[in-house]
Design an enzyme around this catalytic site. Structure first.
Site, PDB file in Angstrom:
ATOM      1  N   TYR A   1      48.569  34.529  35.670  1.00  0.00           N
ATOM      2  CA  TYR A   1      47.187  34.030  35.680  1.00  0.00           C
ATOM      3  C   TYR A   1      46.289  35.122  36.253  1.00  0.00           C
ATOM      4  O   TYR A   1      46.644  35.803  37.214  1.00  0.00           O
ATOM      5  CB  TYR A   1      47.066  32.774  36.556  1.00  0.00           C
TER       6      TYR A   1
ATOM      7  N   GLU B   1      38.357  34.004  33.147  1.00  0.00           N
ATOM      8  CA  GLU B   1      39.698  33.494  33.390  1.00  0.00           C
ATOM      9  C   GLU B   1      40.591  33.763  32.185  1.00  0.00           C
ATOM     10  O   GLU B   1      40.170  33.550  31.039  1.00  0.00           O
ATOM     11  CB  GLU B   1      39.623  31.991  33.666  1.00  0.00           C
TER      12      GLU B   1
END
Length: 397
Positions: free
Chosen positions: A117, A205
């Site tokens: 991530y 993101e």
């Protein structure tokens, strides 16, 4: 301002961030053609909506289908696209009504060694952007942050300098990235940080960020939000705005120069100033109510804008009462009072109206309301106003 995944990946590519070959399509024939043109044995069909959790999301019309699916042929790509297009995808971020899918992304498959991530946000306390990474890629990062925050690694960086190589190496060590992947990470992360600053992003993101079997880093997803106050510098990005993905009332408010966010309560709020709006919503909740919106008319709104604000609030069928809370500074209480009278004539109030005025020309404003035939309840202060508006909801219609 938000954009779609495929648009984010177009921007990634411009800044040298590695993405997979892909095509966005709006019908089934295009889906089949896209699969053939990608020339890979496996592709992924991804619903394009402004919401996360698409992989686990399901369609109202096809509950067995998800928003991200693997396909192995042009025919299968066509079938999956048909199941998605025109249907409503429900995820953890959409609410039960879901969002209509008007386009899908057909993307080449890749060999995945690891899923990570990566995100960048502005840390307001530090007054610097911060790059965040975790080994827990492909899962809900909010859950990781809540349950195992130690698994999220952070590095702040100077927006003028960008992230430094020693910071990237530190993150790589924490993530377990080694060998040639460290060099790939250096290029990848520096490009993302530069993009975040240059495009005035408020959030970036990638979940998941993939490390391939060859050691390359690939952005398998993209979620990008921009600072709307800076969009005057980026007309090309403004052109990416998809109004179909936005709440109609919020678009209408934006066009009128108002700040409006629709919420889930039943008490409409009209205030001047973001801080006062937050305080108003808080005190409504303190007294047992639920705000239906955040609406800030600002310090210089005119009668037409305030009338439009009432029209937007009252267009929400869930609104059962309205609280007007004005502290006049630049904004005159008399202007608000005149707008309330005008709105009563042009829009009409079918729900109880509670008004609290204080500040510039307050006596004149109160006199305008007193001399009008508008049915309303006056309040002396914010707490009194909140109590009175909540009380109206328990009264018989």
């Amino acid at each position: 301002m938000k954009i779609h995944e495929f648009q984010g990946k177009q921007l990634f590519a411009k800044f040298g961030v590695t993405v997979l070959d892909n095509q966005v399509v709006t019908n089934t024939n295009q889906a089949a053609e896209a699969f053939e043109q990608l020339g890979c044995p496996v592709a992924v069909v991804k619903a394009q909506i402004h919401a996360g959790g698409r992989g686990k999301g399901t369609f109202i019309e096809n509950p067995d289908q998800h928003g991200v699916q693997l396909v192995k042929s042009a025919k299968e790509a066509m079938e999956v696209a048909e199941q998605m297009l025109g249907n409503h995808l429900v995820t953890i971020q959409t609410g039960p009504e879901g969002k209509r899918v008007n386009q899908v992304l057909i993307e080449a498959g890749c060999d995945i060694a690891r899923e990570l991530y990566l995100g960048i946000v502005l840390d307001r306390a530090a007054a610097m952007p911060v790059l965040m990474c975790s080994q827990e890629g492909g899962v809900e990062i909010e859950k990781v942050a809540h349950e195992t925050p130690e698994k999220i690694f952070k590095e702040h960086f100077d927006p003028a300098q960008g992230i430094e190589s020693f910071q990237v190496r530190k993150l790589c060590k924490q993530l377990g990235i080694t060998g040639k992947s460290v060099r790939a990470a250096d290029k990848f992360m520096k490009a993302l940080c530069r993009m975040f600053v240059e495009l005035d992003c408020s959030l970036m993101e990638i979940n998941p960020l993939v490390v391939t079997n060859e050691g390359d880093l690939v952005a398998l997803d993209s979620k990008i939000n921009f600072d709307e106050n800076a969009m005057f510098r980026h007309s090309d990005i403004v052109g990416m705005r998809d109004l179909n993905e936005e709440e109609a009332s919020e678009v209408k408010a934006s066009d009128a120069g108002l700040s409006y966010v629709k919420l889930e309560g039943n008490i409409g709020c009209l205030v001047n100033g973001a801080g006062l709006a937050m305080s108003t919503m808080d005190i409504i909740k303190l007294h047992g109510g639920e705000p239906a919106n955040f609406l800030d008319v600002g310090g210089g709104a005119n009668e037409q804008q305030v009338t439009e604000a009432f029209r937007i609030i009252l267009s929400d069928k869930h609104v059962k009462a309205v609280l007007v809370n004005i502290f006049g500074g630049i904004m005159k209480c008399s202007t608000i009072a005149e707008a309330i009278v005008a709105a009563a004539k042009s829009v009409g109030f079918e729900v109880p109206l509670v008004v609290r005025l204080e500040g510039t020309e307050v006596e004149k404003g109160r006199k305008i309301l007193e001399d009008s035939d508008v049915q309303l309840i006056t309040a002396t202060d914010l707490s009194d106003a909140a109590k009175k508006v909540v009380a109206t909801l328990s009264q018989p219609a």
